[in-house]
Write a protein that holds these residues in place. Structure first.
Motif, mmCIF file in Angstrom:
data_model
loop_
_atom_site.group_PDB
_atom_site.id
_atom_site.type_symbol
_atom_site.label_atom_id
_atom_site.label_comp_id
_atom_site.label_asym_id
_atom_site.label_seq_id
_atom_site.Cartn_x
_atom_site.Cartn_y
_atom_site.Cartn_z
ATOM 1 N N ASP A 1 -1.806 -15.911 -14.106
ATOM 2 C CA ASP A 1 -0.972 -15.755 -15.312
ATOM 3 C C ASP A 1 -0.332 -17.071 -15.751
ATOM 4 O OD1 ASP A 1 -1.548 -13.081 -15.610
ATOM 5 O OD2 ASP A 1 0.351 -12.358 -14.765
ATOM 6 N N ASP B 1 -4.766 -0.066 -11.466
ATOM 7 C CA ASP B 1 -5.131 -0.967 -12.560
ATOM 8 C C ASP B 1 -6.589 -1.385 -12.382
ATOM 9 O OD1 ASP B 1 -5.476 -3.066 -14.331
ATOM 10 O OD2 ASP B 1 -3.700 -4.189 -13.704
ATOM 11 N N ASP C 1 -6.064 -5.582 -22.608
ATOM 12 C CA ASP C 1 -6.072 -6.196 -21.276
ATOM 13 C C ASP C 1 -6.615 -5.294 -20.161
ATOM 14 O OD1 ASP C 1 -5.246 -8.913 -20.154
ATOM 15 O OD2 ASP C 1 -4.476 -7.538 -18.648
ATOM 16 N N ARG C 2 -6.225 -4.011 -20.147
ATOM 17 C CA ARG C 2 -6.688 -3.099 -19.094
ATOM 18 C C ARG C 2 -7.593 -2.029 -19.682
ATOM 19 N NH1 ARG C 2 -0.778 -2.078 -16.229
ATOM 20 N NH2 ARG C 2 -0.507 -4.205 -15.457
ATOM 21 N N SER D 1 5.994 -6.380 -13.481
ATOM 22 C CA SER D 1 4.767 -6.673 -12.731
ATOM 23 C C SER D 1 4.246 -8.064 -13.077
ATOM 24 C CB SER D 1 3.699 -5.631 -13.021
ATOM 25 O OG SER D 1 3.274 -5.732 -14.367
HETATM 26 C C1 BGC Z 1 -3.073 -8.283 -15.910
HETATM 27 C C2 BGC Z 1 -2.410 -9.460 -15.235
HETATM 28 C C3 BGC Z 1 -1.023 -9.070 -14.746
HETATM 29 C C4 BGC Z 1 -1.045 -7.756 -13.976
HETATM 30 C C5 BGC Z 1 0.358 -7.255 -13.665
HETATM 31 C C6 BGC Z 1 -3.060 -7.091 -14.999
HETATM 32 O O1 BGC Z 1 -3.663 -5.987 -15.578
HETATM 33 O O2 BGC Z 1 -4.389 -8.624 -16.279
HETATM 34 O O3 BGC Z 1 -2.336 -10.546 -16.129
HETATM 35 O O4 BGC Z 1 -0.512 -10.069 -13.914
HETATM 36 O O5 BGC Z 1 -1.709 -6.760 -14.706
HETATM 37 O O6 BGC Z 1 1.054 -6.956 -14.817
#
Ligand code: BGC
Length: 369
Positions: A269, A183, A134-135, A56
């Motif tokens: 990114d 996400d 991050d998530r 991804s």
């Molecule tokens: C991240 C991104 C990433 C995307 C796909 C998102 O949760 O913050 O940086 O491009 O996921 O992996």
């Protein structure tokens, strides 16, 4: 009779093994029994990092993994990093395995909030701390921290970047490629860019050709989706709000396949491919997120927690629907052809040598890179 003897022999072996394990795991009490562990003693628990996939975005394997590994090792904790390759049950198994192997902290990049919440709940029940990396995992009380970027700001930068690149083209036809609906970041990115581009649609300055979410951020699916958008629009698309570099590159590939001229496409990114697309004029901007800062902030929390200490970092409360999660949010910045060189030398940013290799060299020269 015979049976009984075998049972008791087996029990003796089990007992012996258990005491060996308890004896050599750590020098003093290793908190194996209670699950709570910690308390500021000399014990250092292990840290497990659970990455989501490698397709991804290239960031997870090429940037996050090495920087997290380095930061965690520098803090003197043993780290294991696994990648679920997009499979939720694999990630769940990886979490369980990590706890069995002695992880006291999990750094989780969830594949969706439901599976993330299950991993967090299981961890919590065993006294293991969870840092959302991050998530954010929504609707759970089991995540202890969240480290990420200001993700609405990421989206705003994408929207503003597109507005600048499209310029004053009258009635610009705009397509939107959102990230994965599972996400939470994709929702935040969208909130950000919608706040910039919806007023353009409402004012009749731009028209929205289509707005589609790409399941699992799958670049292959994005290509098909964008192909269909072009087909339906009779190729009349003047700009693409793509939520990351991979989705942007899918749109660029579809345009190239149809031999259509370059149009403004956004991304995120600051990947090697994304920046090369900018150098070549195929992409108008990307968002650079200093992943080193994100990784270091998460590692600092993890190291303290693994040592049974209270982290000292300053946090802000972010509501995940169930509770306010203490969070650290780093700042994203936009990258266009005008400021590519600004971040050369950063460990989470492509090198000039890689960007300007091969066929890209001539265009790098034109930009003075
Ligand atoms: C991240 C991104 C990433 C995307 C796909 C998102 O949760 O913050 O940086 O491009 O996921 O992996």
């Amino acid at each position: 009779m015979r049976r009984k003897r075998i049972w008791s022999a087996a029990a003796a072996v089990t007992l012996a093994m258990a005491s060996i394990a308890a004896g050599c795991g750590d020098d003093d009490d290793n908190g194996d029994s209670g699950g709570g562990g910690g308390g500021g003693g000399g014990d250092v628990g292990k840290v497990a990092v659970l990455l989501p996939d490698s397709k991804s975005s290239v960031r997870w394997e090429t940037v996050d993994r090495p920087l997290l590994q380095k930061a965690l090792e520098a803090g003197g904790v043993e780290a294991t990093i696994t990648n679920a390759e997009g499979d939720k049950s694999t990630q769940q198994q990886q979490a369980e395995q990590a706890i069995t192997n002695g992880a006291k902290v999990i750094l989780l990049v969830n594949l969706d909030s439901g599976s993330g919440a299950a991993i967090a709940a299981n961890a919590k029940s065993q006294g293991v701390k969870v840092i959302d990396y991050d998530r954010l995992t929504l609707d759970t009380d089991a995540n202890d921290y969240y480290v990420s970027f200001d993700n609405e700001e990421v989206g705003r930068l994408q929207g503003e970047g597109l507005v600048k690149c499209v310029g004053d083209k009258p009635d610009a036809q705009i397509a939107v490629l959102n990230g994965s609906p599972t996400d939470n970041n994709a929702t935040l990115f969208k909130n950000g860019y919608d706040s910039v581009i919806n007023p353009k649609f409402d004012a009749g300055e731009w028209s929205e050709v289509d707005d589609q979410s790409v399941p699992d951020w799958d670049n292959q699916k994005a290509l098909t989706i964008f192909e269909q958008i072009l087909q339906k629009a009779g190729n009349k698309v003047d700009g693409v709000l793509a939520a990351n570099d991979g989705l942007g590159n899918a749109a660029i590939s579809a345009l190239k396949q149809r031999k259509l001229p370059q149009i403004p496409v956004t991304g995120q990114d600051a990947t090697l491919e994304g920046i090369q697309n900018i150098v070549n004029g195929d992409q108008c901007m990307t968002v650079y997120k200093a992943i080193e800062r994100e990784a270091n902030a998460a590692a600092e929390l993890a190291i303290a927690l693994a040592k049974g200490e209270e982290p000292t970092a300053t946090t802000v409360p972010i509501d995940n629907g169930t509770h306010k999660v203490p969070s650290i949010l780093e700042k994203p910045v936009p990258v266009t052809k005008d400021n590519i060189a600004e971040y050369f030398g950063n460990p989470d940013y492509p090198t000039k040598e890689d960007i300007c290799a091969g066929k890209v060299a001539a265009n790098c020269e034109k930009l003075g890179l």
